[in-house]
Design an enzyme around this catalytic site. Structure first.
Site, PDB file in Angstrom:
ATOM      1  N   SER A  15      -4.697  -5.241  -1.570  1.00 13.17           N
ATOM      2  CA  SER A  15      -3.721  -6.410  -1.310  1.00 13.17           C
ATOM      3  C   SER A  15      -4.598  -7.696  -1.271  1.00 13.17           C
ATOM      4  O   SER A  15      -5.361  -8.268  -2.073  1.00 13.17           O
ATOM      5  CB  SER A  15      -2.847  -6.241  -0.072  1.00 13.17           C
ATOM      6  OG  SER A  15      -1.611  -6.851  -0.027  1.00 13.17           O
ATOM      7  N   ASP A  28       6.018  -2.620  -7.140  1.00 12.35           N
ATOM      8  CA  ASP A  28       5.223  -3.393  -5.975  1.00 12.35           C
ATOM      9  C   ASP A  28       6.071  -4.845  -5.867  1.00 12.35           C
ATOM     10  O   ASP A  28       6.064  -5.566  -6.798  1.00 12.35           O
ATOM     11  CB  ASP A  28       3.927  -3.505  -6.169  1.00 12.35           C
ATOM     12  CG  ASP A  28       3.199  -4.202  -4.677  1.00 12.35           C
ATOM     13  OD1 ASP A  28       3.854  -4.614  -4.072  1.00 12.35           O
ATOM     14  OD2 ASP A  28       2.044  -3.932  -4.755  1.00 12.35           O
ATOM     15  N   HIS A  37       4.192  -1.123  -2.987  1.00 12.98           N
ATOM     16  CA  HIS A  37       3.099  -1.792  -2.527  1.00 12.98           C
ATOM     17  C   HIS A  37       2.165  -0.792  -1.806  1.00 12.98           C
ATOM     18  O   HIS A  37       0.647  -0.517  -1.889  1.00 12.98           O
ATOM     19  CB  HIS A  37       3.344  -2.429  -1.790  1.00 12.98           C
ATOM     20  CG  HIS A  37       2.265  -3.558  -1.213  1.00 12.98           C
ATOM     21  ND1 HIS A  37       1.588  -4.463  -2.122  1.00 12.98           N
ATOM     22  CD2 HIS A  37       1.674  -3.770  -0.124  1.00 12.98           C
ATOM     23  CE1 HIS A  37       0.587  -4.847  -1.654  1.00 12.98           C
ATOM     24  NE2 HIS A  37       0.564  -4.705  -0.227  1.00 12.98           N
TER      25      HIS A  37
END
Length: 709
Positions: A560, A646, A680
């Site tokens: 991330s 995501d 995600h």
């Protein structure tokens, strides 16, 4: 398709459809922005081609990946249960069963005459008397490629269950209500909602929804038995920098709506016995002032306990009377501000307040007794150098015991009951590692590296205790460094597969995280963001200079916002690493932060800066944006992992990045793996997650050690 001498034989080569981005008189030609359209057959075909290529290039890892999967599986107790937690008239707990991807939510009644605070022992085989499985996630997930729960909340009486599901990974949920006495579903259906569901009594549920930019912006009140069209918005936040949330105090006296940006917060409250009443603001938002509130009863009077940074960046705790929900008046200090201690949160119970704070890079906890007055703070102490402690797992307001969770890099997670009055710990459960695990076989310790500006960077190191440290060893260097998020120690059975193959696991606690207080965070964001990257490189150099490892044996990993770190160090220091793994990586930050219409963009301007309006920020981000700084140099081998659905870091970022690397780099193998039905957090289902973890771990081990088994 175009040709490139830099691409491995058989690798997909993305078509170039150049567009020019114009901002502040600056131009950037983007050849791969066309991939953003995930409905485009060309984009989907490209992603599938990349998946096929990654599969072909990692075929030699199938044996190692399968071995690691079996190791993970063998070290996890597949049939297990959590320690029951009391809520009202029931003990609640979760079960897992061998062969099942998801868990079961269960409860049994609190028996008359039993100790109301000592949890019952749930047998591994069979069912305890009166057990009710009130939510079977396996049943809900059946027939779906992806499944996630967003809420699983039981009403105060224990009769009604509100639960929500997501079958796409896009974090939009559908909520249903189940009568746990009859087993029937009520007619209520709430669609397009965000995480969570908060009960007030038996008749009202409060929930949030998001706007087009995926920002939670509205709090709704739903009356059980009505349609969603009848629901009422009780709070709406129009400022796109702020998000909203809703919950209750543990005392069950107040409903609280929190509003926050990255730098500023505001809270509103409503007495629960008046669920259709008007919210009252507690402390009007002031730019740069962050605070949180909780409710305490001291000497039969109601108080707000307030954690805030109005008097210093590391926060302090104060209190004031809660008089008819009037705005907060002058606070009396309970825990003063400190230059060396970052107060992170408070949690209140009838007889004590729990304070969570951080000092010298370690999260700590303390207890303040309350009665007729506020008592003295008592810190809890533990023997290990590096550990993670959490307090507050018991939801009951009047519980005389607190649940204390404890873990470290080498200690499987433990759960204790802590008797506040006597300071006595009772072990309720320790994570079992089937097949045998000996803590003494491993060591974890802190070292310090020095950044280029002289700042000392905390570094966590984990390896087998019998490792030959007279020679360099293969190493995984992990980093994050954003959002004031601290990378705290935790036990991982997956990590054991690396350690047992002779690897060292290292965490660089770089600036931008929260390990060393608010100043640590401030020095790794906005126009100081590059400190995050140079800190990580400094740690890598220190490991090499100390002889811990070599560039030919070191793999870097981050996910991330930590994926942004991976992309930046790939450009800035490619010769320090043999491989880089970037999971859902934020590698095209300038393009994303220049699009206010994208999910979460505007709220991120306080983290990265606002390049849309400010040319100085644009120019600064331009200097480190990974996608835009790929050059004709040799890179380490790179594996980028992403998910099509995501909503936080869009798949297009790693897809464009890998295409750019293939086009410009003079060396390196670049792989992209896209989960086509996930969000995600990657795939859902624990067995699928274990396989995903095994694949990623196998890639890392192979790069660092050359092992293929």
């Amino acid at each position: 398709m175009t040709d490139s001498k830099n691409v491995s034989a058989g690798a997909p080569v993305a078509a170039k459809h150049p567009i020019t981005r114009e901002f502040h008189g600056r131009s950037f030609v983007d050849n791969y922005e066309w991939m953003r359209d995930k409905e485009s057959p060309e984009a989907l075909d490209y992603l599938r081609a990349e998946n096929d290529y990654t599969e072909s290039q990692t075929k030699h890892l199938e044996g190692l990946s399968e071995n690691i999967f079996q190791e993970i599986k063998s070290r996890i107790k597949e049939t297990d249960m959590s320690v029951p937690v009391r809520r009202g008239k029931y003990w609640y707990y979760g079960r897992t069963a061998e062969g099942k991807n998801y868990g079961y939510s269960c409860r049994i009644p609190v028996s008359e005459g039993e100790d109301p605070w000592t949890p019952p022992v749930i047998p591994e085989q069979g069912k305890p008397e009166g057990e009710q499985v009130f939510l079977d996630a396996n049943e809900l997930a059946e027939g779906h490629d992806f499944f996630a729960l967003g809420a699983g909340s039981v009403s105060p009486s224990g009769r009604l269950l509100a639960y929500s599901v997501d079958y796409a990974g896009d974090e939009r949920f559908e909520l249903s209500i189940k009568d746990l006495e009859t087993g029937e579903l009520l007619s209520d259906r709430l669609t397009g909602i965000f995480y969570g569901a908060t009960w007030i009594g038996e008749d009202y549920i409060f929930y949030t929804t998001v706007d087009d930019a995926w920002r939670p912006d509205k709090v709704w009140r739903h009356k059980v038995g009505t349609t969603q069209e009848d629901d009422v918005v009780i709070f709406e936040e129009d400022d796109p920098h702020f998000s909203v949330g809703v919950g209750t105090t543990r005392s069950d006296k107040y409903l609280v709506v929190g509003v926050g940006s990255k730098l500023t917060s505001e809270f509103w409250a409503l007495e629960q016995d008046n669920p259709e009443g008007e919210l009252q603001r507690l402390w009007e938002r002031e730019s740069g002032v962050e605070y949180d509130v909780d409710h305490a009863v001291v000497g039969d009077k109601d108080y707000w306990v307030v954690t805030h940074n109005a008097t210093g960046p590391n926060f302090e705790v104060g209190y004031t009377l809660a008089d008819d929900l009037q705005p907060l008046t002058e606070l009396t200090t309970l825990v003063p501000h400190s230059e060396t201690t970052r107060v992170e949160a408070v949690d209140t119970y009838r007889d004590q307040i729990v304070v969570a704070y951080r000092r010298e890079g370690i999260g700590r906890a303390a207890i303040i007794p309350v009665g007729k007055d506020f008592g003295e703070l008592h810190e809890l102490h533990f023997e290990e150098e590096l550990y993670t402690v959490g307090i507050g797992g018991n939801p009951e307001w009047d519980a005389p015991k607190l649940r204390v969770s404890y873990t470290s890099y080498i200690q499987p997670s433990q759960l204790f009951d802590y008797e506040v009055a006597t300071g006595t710990y009772t072990l309720l459960k320790e994570q079992e590692v089937p097949g045998g695990y000996t803590k003494d076989d491993y060591v974890a310790y802190r070292m310090w590296s020095t950044a280029e500006d002289g700042t000392r960077i905390p570094v966590s190191v984990v390896h087998r205790s019998d490792l030959d440290r007279t020679q360099a060893n293969p190493t995984l260097l992990y980093g994050y460094g954003s959002y004031e998020t601290s990378m705290d120690p935790y036990f991982s059975v997956t990590r054991l597969s690396m350690l047992d193959r002779g690897m060292i696991y290292v965490v660089a606690h770089v600036r931008g995280g929260g390990e060393m207080g608010r100043k640590w965070y401030d020095e790794g964001k906005l126009l100081q963001k590059k400190n995050t990257f140079t800190d990580f490189i400094a740690v890598a150099d220190d490991l090499i200079n100390r002889g811990v490892t070599t560039p030919q044996q070191m793999v870097a990993e981050g996910g991330s916002a930590g994926g942004l770190l991976m992309g930046a160090i790939a450009n800035m220091a490619p010769d320090r690493f043999v491989g880089i793994q970037a999971v859902v990586p934020f590698v095209d930050p300038l393009t994303s932060i220049l699009k206010p219409e994208l999910p979460l963009t505007i709220v991120e301007w306080e983290e990265w800066g606002d390049p849309f309006h400010d040319p100085e920020v644009y120019d600064y981000m331009k200097t480190y944006a990974p996608y835009e700084n790929v050059t004709a140099q040799d890179y380490p081998d790179i594996l980028a992992v992403t998910s099509l659905n995501d909503t936080r870091v869009l798949y297009v970022e790693p897809a464009k990045w890998i295409a750019q690397l293939r086009d410009k780099a003079t060396g390196g193998e670049f792989l992209l793996k896209t989960e086509m039905a996930a969000g995600h957090g990657g795939v859902s289902g624990r067995y699928d997650k274990w396989r995903q973890n095994a694949f990623e771990t196998a890639w890392t081990i192979n790069k660092a050690t050359g092992h293929v088994e």
